[in-house]
Design a protein around this motif. Sequence first.
Motif, PDB file in Angstrom:
ATOM      1  N   ARG A  24       4.518 -20.205  11.779  1.00 25.49           N
ATOM      2  CA  ARG A  24       3.065 -20.055  11.634  1.00 25.49           C
ATOM      3  C   ARG A  24       2.714 -19.888  10.156  1.00 25.49           C
ATOM      4  O   ARG A  24       3.483 -19.329   9.381  1.00 25.49           O
ATOM      5  N   HIS A  25       1.554 -20.370   9.784  1.00 22.32           N
ATOM      6  CA  HIS A  25       1.096 -20.261   8.403  1.00 22.32           C
ATOM      7  C   HIS A  25       0.352 -18.935   8.240  1.00 22.32           C
ATOM      8  O   HIS A  25      -0.690 -18.728   8.856  1.00 22.32           O
ATOM      9  N   VAL A  26       0.900 -18.036   7.440  1.00 23.51           N
ATOM     10  CA  VAL A  26       0.284 -16.730   7.190  1.00 23.51           C
ATOM     11  C   VAL A  26      -0.158 -16.688   5.734  1.00 23.51           C
ATOM     12  O   VAL A  26       0.630 -16.967   4.830  1.00 23.51           O
ATOM     13  N   ARG A  27      -1.418 -16.341   5.516  1.00 22.50           N
ATOM     14  CA  ARG A  27      -1.959 -16.177   4.161  1.00 22.50           C
ATOM     15  C   ARG A  27      -2.569 -14.790   4.073  1.00 22.50           C
ATOM     16  O   ARG A  27      -3.329 -14.379   4.952  1.00 22.50           O
ATOM     17  N   ILE A  28      -2.257 -14.081   3.006  1.00 21.74           N
ATOM     18  CA  ILE A  28      -2.774 -12.733   2.784  1.00 21.74           C
ATOM     19  C   ILE A  28      -3.716 -12.772   1.587  1.00 21.74           C
ATOM     20  O   ILE A  28      -3.328 -13.218   0.502  1.00 21.74           O
ATOM     21  N   GLU A  29      -4.946 -12.287   1.808  1.00 23.77           N
ATOM     22  CA  GLU A  29      -5.918 -12.190   0.725  1.00 23.77           C
ATOM     23  C   GLU A  29      -6.308 -10.728   0.516  1.00 23.77           C
ATOM     24  O   GLU A  29      -6.446  -9.976   1.479  1.00 23.77           O
ATOM     25  N   VAL A  30      -6.500 -10.390  -0.738  1.00 20.62           N
ATOM     26  CA  VAL A  30      -7.028  -9.081  -1.116  1.00 20.62           C
ATOM     27  C   VAL A  30      -8.188  -9.360  -2.064  1.00 20.62           C
ATOM     28  O   VAL A  30      -8.010 -10.041  -3.085  1.00 20.62           O
ATOM     29  N   ASP A  31      -9.359  -8.874  -1.712  1.00 17.38           N
ATOM     30  CA  ASP A  31     -10.573  -9.116  -2.510  1.00 17.38           C
ATOM     31  C   ASP A  31     -10.777 -10.608  -2.785  1.00 17.38           C
ATOM     32  O   ASP A  31     -11.139 -11.002  -3.894  1.00 17.38           O
ATOM     33  N   GLY A  32     -10.492 -11.444  -1.780  1.00 15.72           N
ATOM     34  CA  GLY A  32     -10.710 -12.878  -1.909  1.00 15.72           C
ATOM     35  C   GLY A  32      -9.637 -13.633  -2.669  1.00 15.72           C
ATOM     36  O   GLY A  32      -9.739 -14.839  -2.846  1.00 15.72           O
ATOM     37  N   VAL A  33      -8.586 -12.944  -3.118  1.00 15.16           N
ATOM     38  CA  VAL A  33      -7.510 -13.579  -3.874  1.00 15.16           C
ATOM     39  C   VAL A  33      -6.264 -13.669  -2.988  1.00 15.16           C
ATOM     40  O   VAL A  33      -5.848 -12.678  -2.385  1.00 15.16           O
ATOM     41  N   THR A  34      -5.672 -14.858  -2.924  1.00 15.04           N
ATOM     42  CA  THR A  34      -4.440 -15.036  -2.150  1.00 15.04           C
ATOM     43  C   THR A  34      -3.291 -14.367  -2.899  1.00 15.04           C
ATOM     44  O   THR A  34      -2.993 -14.739  -4.042  1.00 15.04           O
TER      45      THR A  34
END
Length: 175
Positions: A62-72
Amino acid sequence: VGDRTAENAAFSYTNPDESKLGVKDFVTFRWEKMDHFYEEEEEIFVHPRDPYHRIDTVPSSRHVRIEVDGVTVAESKRPFLLFETSLPTRYYLPQEDVNMAFLTSTDLKTACPYKGEASYWSVNVDGKPHENVVWGYPSPIAETPKIKDLLCFFNEKVDIYLDGELQPKPKTAWS
């Protein structure tokens, strides 16, 4: 033991009521007063493991992307999904798939009876710190070897996209 004393570290029921007769003449030790607990030769962290509490860790594409304050800050197509009784799915990512430039290790350590001792990192995006939102197990207990050296972000504190879909933030003790 030796020159060390742990005050009020043990107790017993010398005259238990009827509901506690099974523990008469036994002594129990307070977790917070002991340096270590063992089951046979294996150290136990926090409390004994419940045989009805499960942890399953499975590799995924699965493709997991983590963003914090809109930044990957992390993106992976090779996460490990950790399913634990009563908790949201946790996404453990290889460190190579995490932009470590955003992470700063902290002194925080916690222990889990099902996984071992965790180390923590904070995420800093554009000068804004997010304290201790990432953790990993450098030396997990024998039952959870698949998470060794992987990193996990608190679902409750970051935006997690799974196959392009923003996941809802769960309500847990860490919210």
